[in-house]
Motif scaffolding. Structure first.
Motif, PDB file in Angstrom:
ATOM      1  N   ALA A  17      20.646 -18.559  22.681  1.00 26.44           N
ATOM      2  CA  ALA A  17      19.209 -18.476  22.403  1.00 26.44           C
ATOM      3  C   ALA A  17      18.479 -19.575  23.154  1.00 26.44           C
ATOM      4  O   ALA A  17      19.067 -20.596  23.513  1.00 26.44           O
ATOM      5  CB  ALA A  17      18.964 -18.617  20.904  1.00 26.44           C
ATOM      6  N   THR A  18      17.191 -19.359  23.378  1.00 30.83           N
ATOM      7  CA  THR A  18      16.353 -20.361  24.032  1.00 30.83           C
ATOM      8  C   THR A  18      15.187 -20.700  23.117  1.00 30.83           C
ATOM      9  O   THR A  18      14.521 -19.808  22.578  1.00 30.83           O
ATOM     10  CB  THR A  18      15.843 -19.850  25.392  1.00 30.83           C
ATOM     11  N   GLY A  31      14.100 -17.286  20.965  1.00 26.96           N
ATOM     12  CA  GLY A  31      14.376 -15.935  21.435  1.00 26.96           C
ATOM     13  C   GLY A  31      15.721 -15.853  22.114  1.00 26.96           C
ATOM     14  O   GLY A  31      16.470 -16.835  22.157  1.00 26.96           O
ATOM     15  N   PRO A  32      16.042 -14.698  22.652  1.00 25.84           N
ATOM     16  CA  PRO A  32      17.303 -14.529  23.371  1.00 25.84           C
ATOM     17  C   PRO A  32      17.397 -15.538  24.524  1.00 25.84           C
ATOM     18  O   PRO A  32      16.372 -16.035  25.008  1.00 25.84           O
ATOM     19  CB  PRO A  32      17.235 -13.107  23.908  1.00 25.84           C
ATOM     20  N   LEU A  33      18.591 -15.816  24.955  1.00 20.92           N
ATOM     21  CA  LEU A  33      18.797 -16.762  26.043  1.00 20.92           C
ATOM     22  C   LEU A  33      17.974 -16.353  27.258  1.00 20.92           C
ATOM     23  O   LEU A  33      18.020 -15.200  27.694  1.00 20.92           O
ATOM     24  CB  LEU A  33      20.288 -16.801  26.408  1.00 20.92           C
ATOM     25  N   GLY A  34      17.207 -17.292  27.778  1.00 18.63           N
ATOM     26  CA  GLY A  34      16.377 -17.019  28.946  1.00 18.63           C
ATOM     27  C   GLY A  34      17.223 -16.691  30.168  1.00 18.63           C
ATOM     28  O   GLY A  34      18.403 -17.066  30.253  1.00 18.63           O
ATOM     29  N   LEU A  35      16.642 -16.008  31.109  1.00 21.41           N
ATOM     30  CA  LEU A  35      17.365 -15.603  32.313  1.00 21.41           C
ATOM     31  C   LEU A  35      17.808 -16.790  33.148  1.00 21.41           C
ATOM     32  O   LEU A  35      18.849 -16.748  33.796  1.00 21.41           O
ATOM     33  CB  LEU A  35      16.501 -14.667  33.158  1.00 21.41           C
ATOM     34  N   ALA A  36      17.018 -17.852  33.142  1.00 21.35           N
ATOM     35  CA  ALA A  36      17.339 -19.034  33.934  1.00 21.35           C
ATOM     36  C   ALA A  36      17.119 -20.285  33.093  1.00 21.35           C
ATOM     37  O   ALA A  36      16.321 -20.292  32.162  1.00 21.35           O
ATOM     38  CB  ALA A  36      16.456 -19.082  35.178  1.00 21.35           C
ATOM     39  N   ASP A  37      17.839 -21.333  33.438  1.00 24.01           N
ATOM     40  CA  ASP A  37      17.677 -22.617  32.779  1.00 24.01           C
ATOM     41  C   ASP A  37      16.288 -23.156  33.123  1.00 24.01           C
ATOM     42  O   ASP A  37      15.879 -23.142  34.279  1.00 24.01           O
ATOM     43  CB  ASP A  37      18.770 -23.565  33.269  1.00 24.01           C
ATOM     44  N   LEU A  44      20.312 -22.994  22.839  1.00 27.72           N
ATOM     45  CA  LEU A  44      21.033 -23.286  21.603  1.00 27.72           C
ATOM     46  C   LEU A  44      22.162 -22.289  21.372  1.00 27.72           C
ATOM     47  O   LEU A  44      22.039 -21.116  21.710  1.00 27.72           O
ATOM     48  CB  LEU A  44      20.087 -23.230  20.403  1.00 27.72           C
ATOM     49  N   CYS A  45      23.232 -22.765  20.756  1.00 29.29           N
ATOM     50  CA  CYS A  45      24.311 -21.878  20.326  1.00 29.29           C
ATOM     51  C   CYS A  45      23.846 -21.150  19.060  1.00 29.29           C
ATOM     52  O   CYS A  45      22.802 -21.487  18.482  1.00 29.29           O
ATOM     53  CB  CYS A  45      25.580 -22.683  20.051  1.00 29.29           C
ATOM     54  N   GLU A  64      13.262 -10.860  16.950  1.00 31.68           N
ATOM     55  CA  GLU A  64      14.097 -10.049  16.067  1.00 31.68           C
ATOM     56  C   GLU A  64      15.445  -9.687  16.658  1.00 31.68           C
ATOM     57  O   GLU A  64      16.387  -9.415  15.931  1.00 31.68           O
ATOM     58  CB  GLU A  64      13.348  -8.767  15.653  1.00 31.68           C
ATOM     59  N   ALA A  65      15.597  -9.688  17.968  1.00 27.98           N
ATOM     60  CA  ALA A  65      16.878  -9.336  18.588  1.00 27.98           C
ATOM     61  C   ALA A  65      17.973 -10.328  18.203  1.00 27.98           C
ATOM     62  O   ALA A  65      19.150 -10.040  18.319  1.00 27.98           O
ATOM     63  CB  ALA A  65      16.739  -9.277  20.105  1.00 27.98           C
ATOM     64  N   LEU A  66      17.595 -11.507  17.714  1.00 28.98           N
ATOM     65  CA  LEU A  66      18.582 -12.509  17.307  1.00 28.98           C
ATOM     66  C   LEU A  66      19.138 -12.221  15.922  1.00 28.98           C
ATOM     67  O   LEU A  66      20.176 -12.737  15.555  1.00 28.98           O
ATOM     68  CB  LEU A  66      17.968 -13.909  17.313  1.00 28.98           C
TER      69      LEU A  66
END
Length: 68
Positions: A17-18, A31-37, A44-45, A64-66
């Motif tokens: 997650a980001t 939200g979901p892990l971003g495409l890039a750092d 976050l784990c 909500e996808a999390l």
């Protein structure tokens, strides 16, 4: 594995997650892990994303996808 680790000190788990902050609006968005750092975002784990806490009076917006 995506190659990105949780940004919490001492955590070596994979990031899922980001987290971003909007200090002006006193809001945190998870939200979901971003495409890039990104230098202004925190990866976050799952464990740290679930335990996220923010200062009193702040709003947390969770994508909500999390939710499983």
């Amino acid at each position: 594995m995506n190659g990105r680790l949780c940004s919490k000190v001492g955590c070596a788990r994979e990031a899922v997650a980001t987290l971003t902050y909007d200090y002006g609006d006193q809001m945190a968005a998870l939200g979901p892990l971003g495409l890039a750092d990104h230098p202004h975002a925190h990866d976050l784990c799952a464990q740290h994303a679930d335990r996220l806490s923010v200062p009193a009076g702040w709003l947390v917006v969770r994508h909500e996808a999390l939710r499983a």
